[in-house]
Write a protein that holds these residues in place. Structure first.
Motif, PDB file in Angstrom:
ATOM      1  N   SER A  19       0.289 -69.323 -74.295  1.00 17.59           N
ATOM      2  CA  SER A  19      -1.384 -69.867 -74.380  1.00 17.59           C
ATOM      3  C   SER A  19      -0.968 -71.099 -75.312  1.00 17.59           C
ATOM      4  O   SER A  19      -1.751 -71.927 -75.076  1.00 17.59           O
ATOM      5  N   LYS A  20       0.025 -71.321 -75.965  1.00 14.12           N
ATOM      6  CA  LYS A  20       0.321 -72.683 -76.499  1.00 14.12           C
ATOM      7  C   LYS A  20       1.220 -73.666 -75.793  1.00 14.12           C
ATOM      8  O   LYS A  20       1.386 -74.569 -76.626  1.00 14.12           O
ATOM      9  N   THR A  21       1.729 -72.907 -74.850  1.00 13.89           N
ATOM     10  CA  THR A  21       2.745 -73.986 -74.226  1.00 13.89           C
ATOM     11  C   THR A  21       2.368 -74.305 -73.105  1.00 13.89           C
ATOM     12  O   THR A  21       2.646 -75.542 -72.540  1.00 13.89           O
ATOM     13  N   LEU A  22       1.656 -73.729 -72.120  1.00 13.71           N
ATOM     14  CA  LEU A  22       1.238 -73.938 -70.649  1.00 13.71           C
ATOM     15  C   LEU A  22       0.508 -75.061 -70.642  1.00 13.71           C
ATOM     16  O   LEU A  22       0.583 -76.028 -69.545  1.00 13.71           O
ATOM     17  N   ILE A  23      -0.517 -75.318 -71.465  1.00  9.19           N
ATOM     18  CA  ILE A  23      -1.549 -76.326 -71.329  1.00  9.19           C
ATOM     19  C   ILE A  23      -0.974 -77.705 -71.593  1.00  9.19           C
ATOM     20  O   ILE A  23      -1.070 -78.604 -70.883  1.00  9.19           O
ATOM     21  N   PRO A  24      -0.325 -77.763 -72.890  1.00  8.14           N
ATOM     22  CA  PRO A  24       0.567 -78.883 -73.192  1.00  8.14           C
ATOM     23  C   PRO A  24       1.652 -79.348 -71.836  1.00  8.14           C
ATOM     24  O   PRO A  24       1.903 -80.433 -71.621  1.00  8.14           O
ATOM     25  N   LEU A  25       2.308 -78.286 -71.515  1.00  7.20           N
ATOM     26  CA  LEU A  25       3.264 -78.381 -70.235  1.00  7.20           C
ATOM     27  C   LEU A  25       2.512 -79.107 -69.189  1.00  7.20           C
ATOM     28  O   LEU A  25       3.035 -80.010 -68.537  1.00  7.20           O
ATOM     29  N   ASN A  26       1.375 -78.452 -68.715  1.00  9.99           N
ATOM     30  CA  ASN A  26       0.703 -78.784 -67.714  1.00  9.99           C
ATOM     31  C   ASN A  26       0.285 -80.329 -67.791  1.00  9.99           C
ATOM     32  O   ASN A  26       0.288 -81.182 -66.796  1.00  9.99           O
ATOM     33  N   ALA A  27      -0.279 -80.809 -68.935  1.00  6.66           N
ATOM     34  CA  ALA A  27      -0.483 -82.044 -69.173  1.00  6.66           C
ATOM     35  C   ALA A  27       0.562 -83.163 -69.054  1.00  6.66           C
ATOM     36  O   ALA A  27       0.129 -84.077 -68.465  1.00  6.66           O
TER      37      ALA A  27
ATOM     38  N   MET B  28      -3.985 -70.713 -65.669  1.00  2.00           N
ATOM     39  CA  MET B  28      -5.353 -69.986 -66.380  1.00  2.00           C
ATOM     40  C   MET B  28      -5.144 -68.468 -66.556  1.00  2.00           C
ATOM     41  O   MET B  28      -4.995 -68.079 -67.794  1.00  2.00           O
ATOM     42  N   ALA B  29      -4.481 -67.911 -65.556  1.00  2.00           N
ATOM     43  CA  ALA B  29      -4.157 -66.412 -65.840  1.00  2.00           C
ATOM     44  C   ALA B  29      -3.022 -66.038 -66.671  1.00  2.00           C
ATOM     45  O   ALA B  29      -3.080 -65.247 -67.639  1.00  2.00           O
ATOM     46  N   GLU B  30      -2.072 -66.922 -66.501  1.00  2.00           N
ATOM     47  CA  GLU B  30      -0.747 -66.709 -67.427  1.00  2.00           C
ATOM     48  C   GLU B  30      -0.839 -66.888 -68.721  1.00  2.00           C
ATOM     49  O   GLU B  30      -0.447 -66.130 -69.517  1.00  2.00           O
ATOM     50  N   GLY B  31      -1.772 -67.923 -69.141  1.00  3.04           N
ATOM     51  CA  GLY B  31      -2.208 -68.195 -70.645  1.00  3.04           C
ATOM     52  C   GLY B  31      -3.133 -67.603 -71.065  1.00  3.04           C
ATOM     53  O   GLY B  31      -3.729 -67.728 -72.200  1.00  3.04           O
ATOM     54  N   SER B  32      -3.885 -66.686 -70.278  1.00  2.69           N
ATOM     55  CA  SER B  32      -4.951 -66.060 -70.662  1.00  2.69           C
ATOM     56  C   SER B  32      -6.202 -67.070 -71.249  1.00  2.69           C
ATOM     57  O   SER B  32      -6.761 -66.852 -72.247  1.00  2.69           O
ATOM     58  N   TYR B  33      -6.286 -68.156 -70.473  1.00  5.71           N
ATOM     59  CA  TYR B  33      -7.105 -69.457 -70.968  1.00  5.71           C
ATOM     60  C   TYR B  33      -8.726 -68.963 -70.631  1.00  5.71           C
ATOM     61  O   TYR B  33      -9.109 -68.746 -69.603  1.00  5.71           O
ATOM     62  N   GLU B  34      -9.390 -69.526 -71.574  1.00  5.70           N
ATOM     63  CA  GLU B  34     -10.990 -69.637 -71.312  1.00  5.70           C
ATOM     64  C   GLU B  34     -11.271 -71.210 -70.803  1.00  5.70           C
ATOM     65  O   GLU B  34     -10.482 -71.841 -71.007  1.00  5.70           O
ATOM     66  N   PHE B  35     -12.335 -71.408 -70.225  1.00  6.80           N
ATOM     67  CA  PHE B  35     -12.980 -72.648 -69.903  1.00  6.80           C
ATOM     68  C   PHE B  35     -12.928 -73.380 -71.224  1.00  6.80           C
ATOM     69  O   PHE B  35     -12.421 -74.681 -71.002  1.00  6.80           O
ATOM     70  N   LYS B  36     -13.279 -72.977 -72.278  1.00 12.15           N
ATOM     71  CA  LYS B  36     -13.455 -73.924 -73.468  1.00 12.15           C
ATOM     72  C   LYS B  36     -12.100 -74.344 -74.050  1.00 12.15           C
ATOM     73  O   LYS B  36     -11.897 -75.383 -74.914  1.00 12.15           O
ATOM     74  N   ASP B  37     -10.845 -73.755 -73.646  1.00 10.21           N
ATOM     75  CA  ASP B  37      -9.801 -73.939 -74.169  1.00 10.21           C
ATOM     76  C   ASP B  37      -9.307 -75.333 -73.173  1.00 10.21           C
ATOM     77  O   ASP B  37      -8.709 -76.238 -74.025  1.00 10.21           O
TER      78      ASP B  37
END
Length: 598
Positions: free
Chosen positions: A147-155, A563-572
């Protein structure tokens, strides 16, 4: 200027309502997505678009479930699952794990740079598909949580993809439309220096700030991790044979405790008493080249697995008071001969190492009530063992990686990614072909597909496609573009660029990249003519805006993949993406003004 149509107003209201529903988080993502689809379907049935029938509205609302984008995402998730279950990514994961263990921040920085530069030449989606299972594996190995790496990696992937005209299909679309409008063709690296500078400015945010804005979404393990005592058998071909035991102690992985004598030479088939978690025992077997159960049993299980086409599982079982195994040792229990399973280790909470009354004359532990076995075998054999010997299964079965197919799954993935990246096939076709090959070759079993797919992602993709179509078909996107063009004549050039980029960013985050490119490029070209500005920087503002899709999960398919792998919510996505969008818009606008002397 004409007022928007009734359908355009309704489309904008539905989009805003969906955004608010996702952001508030009171209803699940699935419910909000399904409600959005239902509102569009019912609304268009009773109030159809001009020139359409009521049933056409139903087809529009539910078109997302059969859309190529959804099929592509599902196929990519299946291929990613194939890499995980075959263990194909373990060597890469171990390398990055060493970097992360040396320094977590250095590991994340290396990963972000790798993602950025890869996506400059390869389409964004294949790059993320390759990296996603690696970082999920790293999270399981104790590195930063996914959850701490996937959004930065995607960006980082999205920013890198923006740097060349071939980085994304949207870039190609914008450049093609601009050429049709009379602009000269842009080279592959025509505007790369601008994006490199902007990426360098954004990197500290991705690296140091964004992970802090994301929580640890790992599921908490409520039971204490069990340590299993086992006998590690040194293989005949092991390089350790003949060496001093002290040399063995130096290479034992973390999490393994050595309980045997520490002097003397190592002999083939010597049984060394060790303890550790299940993962630590597996790592010890890999490093040392041995087994924690008789090799003939392991070979028998693997051979039977290939014959019947079933996965090998590992499960924990506890000894009940009625078990015949109490006071026996594993060698005298006959478990391997009777059931064809292998006991890899025994956990005893109150066990005292060195207390000889717990051991037989041969040095094997006597089984007691309450002991927990770590057992490997095929599902039917494990059930027969538990039933016949009065054992209670404690946890769900964990399937072992099918390492014999690791190279095959990696070849399928690389072939699929390679053909898509060079433009031989569309990503949808190459991904589907790869998923089919994963099934045909047995890398992924048909009855395991549910584990690879996420219902939340599926309905979210379907809802986003429906929203994108209604915004486009209702004329809402075109009307918004006219409003923007009307107001930009009063702004300075830098503000014009920023406004165009923000408008396109808004479209791409709530509709689609294709819609944003199709609507935004002609508008930008027209604005340049009306205001007497050079058209190229305004076209690039559209191209950059189409790629600033960080603020919502529906903005781009890679956002949904994580989204599923990082268990993210929309607000993240909102919390981390909005600051990045503002940073990139400001930086890119200034760089365009400086570059083109505006």
């Amino acid at each position: 200027m004409a007022a928007p149509s009734f359908h355009a107003i309704a489309a904008m209201i539905v989009t805003i309502a969906m955004f608010i529903g996702f952001a508030r988080g009171r209803l699940s993502t699935e419910i909000v997505s399904l409600l959005t689809i239902a509102v569009i379907a019912v609304g268009l049935y009773f109030f159809p678009l001009a020139g359409t029938k009521p049933t056409d509205g139903l087809a529009l609302a539910f078109s997302g479930f059969g859309h190529y984008a959804l099929i592509t995402i599902c196929a990519l998730m299946i291929m990613g699952r194939g890499l995980v279950v075959t263990g194909a990514l373990e060597p890469v994961a171990r390398f990055l794990e060493k970097v992360f263990k040396y320094n977590i921040q250095l590991g994340l920085l290396v990963s972000l740079l790798l993602a950025f530069f890869l996506s400059m030449g390869v389409n964004d989606t294949p790059v993320l598909v390759l990296l996603l299972p690696i970082f999920v594996t790293l999270a399981a190995r104790g590195a930063l949580p996914a959850s701490k790496t996937l959004i930065p990696l995607n960006a980082a992937v999205l920013i890198g993809g923006m740097a060349t005209t071939i980085g994304t299909s949207t870039n190609i679309l914008v450049v093609s439309i601009a050429m049709d409008l009379g602009m000269p063709q842009m080279g592959v690296f025509h505007y790369t220096p601008i994006v490199l500078v902007a990426g360098a400015i954004a990197l500290p945010y991705l690296w140091l700030v964004m992970p802090r804005l994301l929580g640890d979404n790992r599921t908490e393990d409520n039971h204490q991790t069990r340590r299993f005592f086992s006998r590690l058998r040194v293989g005949e071909e092991s390089e350790l044979v003949g060496q001093d035991i002290a040399s063995l102690l130096k290479i034992l992985p973390e999490g393994i405790t050595f309980h045997d004598k520490t002097e003397g030479a190592i002999t083939a088939q010597q049984r060394l008493l060790i303890s550790g978690t299940h993962d630590a025992l597996e790592e010890a077997m890999r490093v040392i080249g041995g087994e924690v159960a008789p090799i003939w049993v392991i070979d028998k299980i693997r051979r039977k697995s290939r014959e019947v086409g079933q996965d090998i599982g590992v499960v924990e079982m506890t000894v009940t008071p009625d078990s015949r195994l109490i006071n026996r040792t594993m060698p005298t229990s006959g478990v391997a001969d009777l059931y064809g399973v292998a006991v890899l280790g025994i956990h005893r909470p109150d066990r005292i190492v060195g207390d000889r009354e717990h051991y037989s004359e041969g040095g094997d532990l006597r089984i007691a009530e309450g002991d927990v076995f770590l057992v490997m075998g095929l599902p039917a054999d494990l059930q027969e063992f538990a039933r016949s010997d009065s054992l209670l299964q404690l946890e769900g079965m964990r399937e072992l990686p099918r390492r014999s197919k690791a190279w095959l799954s990696a070849a399928i993935m690389l072939g699929s990614v390679g053909t898509a990246s060079i433009g031989l096939f569309p990503i949808a076709i190459s991904a589907l072909a790869g998923a089919i090959l994963m099934f045909v070759t047995g890398c992924v079993k048909f009855d395991r597909v549910g584990r690879a797919l996420s219902a939340k992602v599926i309905v979210l993709v379907a809802a986003s496609i429906a929203i994108g179509r209604i915004i486009d078909d209702s004329g809402a996107a075109e009307w918004l573009g006219q409003v923007m063009a009307y107001g930009l004549q009063f702004l300075a050039p830098a503000a014009v660029l920023a406004a165009i980029m923000l408008f396109v960013t808004l479209l791409t985050n709530f509709a689609s990249n294709a819609t944003a490119a199709t609507v935004g490029t002609p508008i930008a070209f027209s604005i340049a003519s009306q205001l007497g500005l050079p058209p190229e920087p305004l076209i690039l503002a559209v191209l950059f805006g189409c790629n600033l899709c960080y603020a919502t999960p529906i903005a781009y398919q890679t956002n949904m993949l994580i989204m599923a792998e990082g268990s993210y919510e929309f607000k993240d996505y909102i919390r981390t993406g909005v600051p990045l969008v503002l940073l990139m818009v400001t930086t890119l606008s200034i760089l365009l003004v400086i570059t083109y002397g505006m």
